[in-house]
Design a protein around this motif. Structure first.
Motif, mmCIF file in Angstrom:
data_model
loop_
_atom_site.group_PDB
_atom_site.id
_atom_site.type_symbol
_atom_site.label_atom_id
_atom_site.label_comp_id
_atom_site.label_asym_id
_atom_site.label_seq_id
_atom_site.Cartn_x
_atom_site.Cartn_y
_atom_site.Cartn_z
ATOM 1 N N VAL A 80 0.854 -1.185 0.000
ATOM 2 C CA VAL A 80 0.000 0.000 0.000
ATOM 3 C C VAL A 80 0.891 1.236 0.000
ATOM 4 O O VAL A 80 1.608 1.499 0.968
ATOM 5 C CB VAL A 80 -0.924 0.027 1.229
ATOM 6 N N HIS A 81 0.858 1.990 -1.095
ATOM 7 C CA HIS A 81 1.606 3.246 -1.183
ATOM 8 C C HIS A 81 0.659 4.393 -0.862
ATOM 9 O O HIS A 81 -0.343 4.596 -1.554
ATOM 10 C CB HIS A 81 2.187 3.436 -2.584
ATOM 11 N N ALA A 82 0.971 5.136 0.198
ATOM 12 C CA ALA A 82 0.161 6.280 0.591
ATOM 13 C C ALA A 82 0.996 7.551 0.513
ATOM 14 O O ALA A 82 2.220 7.523 0.684
ATOM 15 C CB ALA A 82 -0.365 6.098 2.019
ATOM 16 N N THR A 83 0.336 8.659 0.249
ATOM 17 C CA THR A 83 1.019 9.953 0.275
ATOM 18 C C THR A 83 1.189 10.399 1.729
ATOM 19 O O THR A 83 0.713 9.757 2.658
ATOM 20 C CB THR A 83 0.230 10.999 -0.525
ATOM 21 N N GLN A 84 1.883 11.510 1.918
ATOM 22 C CA GLN A 84 2.170 11.999 3.262
ATOM 23 C C GLN A 84 0.891 12.265 4.047
ATOM 24 O O GLN A 84 -0.137 12.603 3.472
ATOM 25 C CB GLN A 84 3.016 13.274 3.181
ATOM 26 N N PHE A 85 0.970 12.115 5.362
ATOM 27 C CA PHE A 85 -0.196 12.297 6.225
ATOM 28 C C PHE A 85 -0.296 13.749 6.693
ATOM 29 O O PHE A 85 0.710 14.379 7.029
ATOM 30 C CB PHE A 85 -0.114 11.405 7.466
ATOM 31 N N PHE A 86 -1.515 14.265 6.795
ATOM 32 C CA PHE A 86 -1.722 15.587 7.394
ATOM 33 C C PHE A 86 -1.084 15.658 8.787
ATOM 34 O O PHE A 86 -0.543 16.696 9.182
ATOM 35 C CB PHE A 86 -3.222 15.885 7.541
ATOM 36 N N GLU A 87 -1.173 14.556 9.526
ATOM 37 C CA GLU A 87 -0.715 14.546 10.917
ATOM 38 C C GLU A 87 0.783 14.793 11.055
ATOM 39 O O GLU A 87 1.259 15.117 12.153
ATOM 40 C CB GLU A 87 -1.079 13.212 11.570
ATOM 41 N N PHE A 88 1.548 14.639 9.961
ATOM 42 C CA PHE A 88 2.997 14.823 10.037
ATOM 43 C C PHE A 88 3.454 16.197 9.564
ATOM 44 O O PHE A 88 4.661 16.496 9.578
ATOM 45 C CB PHE A 88 3.715 13.747 9.212
ATOM 46 N N ILE A 89 2.516 17.043 9.141
ATOM 47 C CA ILE A 89 2.914 18.349 8.606
ATOM 48 C C ILE A 89 3.715 19.142 9.636
ATOM 49 O O ILE A 89 4.760 19.718 9.333
ATOM 50 C CB ILE A 89 1.677 19.158 8.172
ATOM 51 N N ARG A 90 3.221 19.174 10.859
ATOM 52 C CA ARG A 90 3.872 19.997 11.880
ATOM 53 C C ARG A 90 5.265 19.472 12.220
ATOM 54 O O ARG A 90 6.195 20.257 12.400
ATOM 55 C CB ARG A 90 3.000 20.078 13.127
ATOM 56 N N SER A 91 5.423 18.156 12.314
ATOM 57 C CA SER A 91 6.749 17.621 12.651
ATOM 58 C C SER A 91 7.736 17.839 11.510
ATOM 59 O O SER A 91 8.924 18.112 11.754
ATOM 60 C CB SER A 91 6.655 16.131 13.003
ATOM 61 N N ILE A 92 7.266 17.751 10.265
ATOM 62 C CA ILE A 92 8.137 18.053 9.122
ATOM 63 C C ILE A 92 8.582 19.506 9.182
ATOM 64 O O ILE A 92 9.758 19.832 8.955
ATOM 65 C CB ILE A 92 7.402 17.758 7.795
ATOM 66 N N THR A 93 7.652 20.390 9.531
ATOM 67 C CA THR A 93 7.976 21.811 9.639
ATOM 68 C C THR A 93 8.960 22.052 10.783
ATOM 69 O O THR A 93 9.917 22.831 10.643
ATOM 70 C CB THR A 93 6.696 22.635 9.872
ATOM 71 N N GLU A 94 8.750 21.395 11.909
ATOM 72 C CA GLU A 94 9.650 21.551 13.056
ATOM 73 C C GLU A 94 11.076 21.163 12.674
ATOM 74 O O GLU A 94 12.041 21.852 13.015
ATOM 75 C CB GLU A 94 9.174 20.700 14.228
ATOM 76 N N THR A 95 11.197 20.062 11.962
ATOM 77 C CA THR A 95 12.525 19.577 11.568
ATOM 78 C C THR A 95 13.231 20.566 10.660
ATOM 79 O O THR A 95 14.462 20.690 10.694
ATOM 80 C CB THR A 95 12.392 18.218 10.856
ATOM 81 N N ALA A 96 12.467 21.305 9.859
ATOM 82 C CA ALA A 96 13.045 22.240 8.882
ATOM 83 C C ALA A 96 13.209 23.658 9.431
ATOM 84 O O ALA A 96 13.642 24.551 8.704
ATOM 85 C CB ALA A 96 12.158 22.284 7.641
ATOM 86 N N THR A 97 12.873 23.859 10.711
ATOM 87 C CA THR A 97 12.880 25.209 11.284
ATOM 88 C C THR A 97 14.226 25.553 11.908
ATOM 89 O O THR A 97 14.793 24.769 12.676
ATOM 90 C CB THR A 97 11.774 25.344 12.350
ATOM 91 N N ARG A 98 14.710 26.740 11.548
ATOM 92 C CA ARG A 98 15.894 27.327 12.185
ATOM 93 C C ARG A 98 15.504 28.721 12.633
ATOM 94 O O ARG A 98 15.220 29.580 11.798
ATOM 95 C CB ARG A 98 17.083 27.388 11.216
ATOM 96 N N GLY A 99 15.497 28.927 13.951
ATOM 97 C CA GLY A 99 15.007 30.193 14.455
ATOM 98 C C GLY A 99 13.503 30.272 14.258
ATOM 99 O O GLY A 99 12.749 29.424 14.724
ATOM 100 N N ARG A 100 13.058 31.291 13.525
ATOM 101 C CA ARG A 100 11.625 31.455 13.250
ATOM 102 C C ARG A 100 11.295 31.201 11.786
ATOM 103 O O ARG A 100 10.216 31.567 11.310
ATOM 104 C CB ARG A 100 11.175 32.882 13.634
ATOM 105 N N VAL A 101 12.211 30.556 11.063
ATOM 106 C CA VAL A 101 12.005 30.322 9.634
ATOM 107 C C VAL A 101 12.150 28.827 9.342
ATOM 108 O O VAL A 101 13.112 28.186 9.778
ATOM 109 C CB VAL A 101 13.015 31.117 8.776
ATOM 110 N N ALA A 102 11.190 28.281 8.598
ATOM 111 C CA ALA A 102 11.252 26.881 8.165
ATOM 112 C C ALA A 102 11.512 26.839 6.666
ATOM 113 O O ALA A 102 10.752 27.422 5.882
ATOM 114 C CB ALA A 102 9.958 26.158 8.491
#
Length: 253
Positions: A130-152
């Motif tokens: 089963v191939h699924a696209t990204q989950f809505f529930e992971f949007i925030r954690s993906i953003t957190e990982t990409a954040t430096r200071g106040r910019v993602a």
């Protein structure tokens, strides 16, 4: 039907167990919390006893290639070996839309997922991926990982995300059907730029961080082309839209 769900206490697994049990099926919830460890093999023999289908929605806590490979290879080989001994007739695994493309882009986690899929496909057992696209529930954690200071800084790519409830129902439908001995794809109904998706979710949560679509940004270590995360035209579209998911998630239970 008797079905064993590996990773049955996680984000997708708990929802999947609920869907299957409401459908009247006998479900074994297999996870470390219930004394079953697919990586070491602990508890697997008992968990798979009498199961017609095993569904693997477990995940590696490591995203680097070495750690993720070790987990997915050991766990999958154990499931195939113990499953064959138990007479399991259908091996279902949840994976990612575009796994092969993402592995070629040198995303360590996706190299491991591609290896998992090859093991299952080459096993000689009946299976469905089963191939699924990204989950809505992971949007925030993906953003957190990409954040430096106040910019993602997020990869400048397109996504077609799904709600976890829709992923669980897609996996359930696949598990209850005949093995396809190949891949079935599922996606949400809307396409977004990843940065725009993150921006919409953060604004809904009243988070004012700046979101930048970065042409040099990576996605779990993979440097992607714009459409690498999108499904094929034959993918089955599940119904939940972003705003519906946000509104539903915001309602206290």
């Amino acid at each position: 039907m008797r079905i064993t769900v590996i990773g049955g206490t996680g984000l997708i697994g708990s929802r999947l167990v609920d869907v299957l049990e409401r459908g009247g099926h006998a479900v074994v919830t297999a996870a470390r919390a219930t004394g079953v460890n697919s990586f070491t093999g602990e508890g697997l023999e008992a968990a798979l006893d009498g199961a017609q289908t095993v569904v693997d929605v477990s995940n590696s806590s490591y995203t680097d290639v070495a750690g993720a490979l070790e987990f997915f290879e050991a766990s999958t080989l154990n499931l195939l070996t113990y499953g064959a001994a138990a007479g399991v007739r259908h091996h279902v695994a949840l994976s990612v839309v575009g796994t092969t493309r993402l592995a070629r882009a040198q995303g360590g986690y996706f190299i491991a997922k591609a290896a998992q899929e090859r093991l299952i496909a080459d096993s000689g057992h009946d299976y469905s991926l089963v191939h699924a696209t990204q989950f809505f529930e992971f949007i925030r954690s993906i953003t957190e990982t990409a954040t430096r200071g106040r910019v993602a800084h997020l990869a400048d790519v397109l996504v077609q995300p799904m709600a976890a409830d829709d992923v669980a129902s897609a996996v359930a439908d696949t598990a209850l059907g005949e093995p396809v001995n190949g891949v079935v794809e599922f996606a949400g109904p809307e396409v977004f730029g990843l940065a725009d998706l993150a921006r919409r979710e953060l604004r809904f949560r009243q988070d004012e961080r700046e979101i930048v679509a970065d042409p040099l940004g990576t996605y779990f270590g993979a440097r992607l082309a714009e459409r690498d995360l999108l499904p094929e035209a034959v993918a089955t579209i599940r119904p939940t839209r972003l705003h519906e998911w946000q509104t539903r998630a915001a309602v206290p239970h």
